[in-house]
Design an enzyme around this catalytic site. Structure first.
Site, mmCIF file in Angstrom:
data_model
loop_
_atom_site.group_PDB
_atom_site.id
_atom_site.type_symbol
_atom_site.label_atom_id
_atom_site.label_comp_id
_atom_site.label_asym_id
_atom_site.label_seq_id
_atom_site.Cartn_x
_atom_site.Cartn_y
_atom_site.Cartn_z
ATOM 1 N N LYS A 197 0.831 -1.235 0.039
ATOM 2 C CA LYS A 197 -0.073 0.045 -0.059
ATOM 3 C C LYS A 197 0.881 1.357 -0.100
ATOM 4 C CE LYS A 197 -2.274 -0.667 3.849
ATOM 5 N NZ LYS A 197 -1.622 -2.050 4.293
ATOM 6 N N ARG B 286 -0.552 -9.122 14.533
ATOM 7 C CA ARG B 286 -1.134 -8.101 13.775
ATOM 8 C C ARG B 286 -1.906 -8.736 12.425
ATOM 9 N NH1 ARG B 286 3.215 -4.285 11.818
ATOM 10 N NH2 ARG B 286 1.666 -2.909 10.879
ATOM 11 N N ARG C 148 -9.799 -0.142 9.305
ATOM 12 C CA ARG C 148 -9.144 -1.513 9.403
ATOM 13 C C ARG C 148 -10.179 -2.418 10.059
ATOM 14 N NH1 ARG C 148 -3.071 -0.880 11.647
ATOM 15 N NH2 ARG C 148 -2.125 0.124 9.413
ATOM 16 N N ARG D 296 11.766 -1.673 13.006
ATOM 17 C CA ARG D 296 10.625 -0.989 13.633
ATOM 18 C C ARG D 296 10.049 -2.365 14.754
ATOM 19 N NH1 ARG D 296 6.504 1.290 9.339
ATOM 20 N NH2 ARG D 296 5.099 -0.242 10.415
ATOM 21 N N ARG E 95 12.452 -5.822 6.743
ATOM 22 C CA ARG E 95 12.210 -4.464 6.499
ATOM 23 C C ARG E 95 13.489 -3.760 7.624
ATOM 24 N NH1 ARG E 95 6.164 -2.281 5.705
ATOM 25 N NH2 ARG E 95 6.200 -2.424 8.049
#
Length: 214
Positions: free
Chosen positions: A13, A167, A88, A156, A123
């Site tokens: 996204k 999540r 969400r 992160r 990431r």
């Protein structure tokens, strides 16, 4: 033009959102960015958000909806905006509807959860600039260091594998309800709703979105 981008974390996204806001000259409203900004400011809301995210839990609808409403009411959103990461949950979708703001397009990115885990756990970010790397798909020139400054890159906290799995479980719980809601909205002509294969190449996805929005 008012656009909603849906999809689990790591479905692309953010990458495609940059293309959309640059081409169509509309502001990007990222729930994640707004929440992280509050965390950085270390205000009362930011502290609550930080505790939730570190546990892999969703931030309460009340907090998220309020910060989104405040952002949409700013002058730069008069001619349109792009929502990234909101709604969400079905409650958030209903909240958006009650604001009496017409959403034109809903675009959902679909990627298998196994690939998402690989994408996100690899990431790395340069916190001061926001530059994002990936140890496999977009590695820095020098391992674990930012290409521009040479600073050490960071993982992160919410990209931690255990937290990420939580999540994705939260996303799975809400996905079917949101799918049904937007299918119904499409059926009665309120929106244009598209699903995109997020495993396709970045260029192919970009071209598909451009075709959708033309």
């Amino acid at each position: 033009m008012r656009i909603v981008l849906l999809g689990a974390p790591g479905t692309g996204k953010g990458t495609q959102g940059k293309f959309i806001v640059e081409k169509y000259k509309i502001p990007s409203i990222s729930t994640g960015d707004i929440l992280r900004e509050n965390i950085y400011l270390k205000n009362e809301i930011g502290n609550k958000i930080k505790k939730k995210i570190q546990k892999g839990q969703l931030v309460s609808n009340k907090i998220v909806c309020n910060v989104i409403k405040q952002r949409i009411e700013k002058n730069d959103c008069i001619n349109g905006f792009m929502l990234d990461g909101f709604p969400r949950t079905i409650d958030q979708a209903h909240f958006l509807s009650k604001l009496n703001i017409k959403i034109d397009y809903v675009i959902e990115f679909i990627v298998p959860y196994e690939l998402i885990l690989e994408r996100i756990s690899g990431r790395r970010i340069h916190v001061p600039s926001g530059r994002v790397y990936h140890i496999k798909f977009n590695p820095p020139q020098i391992e674990e260091k930012d290409d521009v400054t040479g600073d050490l890159l960071s993982l992160r906290k919410d990209d931690n594998l255990e937290i990420l799995k939580k999540r994705l479980e939260e996303h799975k719980k809400n996905k079917n309800l949101l799918d049904q809601y937007y299918k119904n909205e499409k059926k009665i002509g309120n929106i244009k709703y598209f699903k995109i294969n997020g495993t396709d190449s970045v260029l192919n996805i970009k071209n598909k979105i451009q075709f959708i929005l033309q």
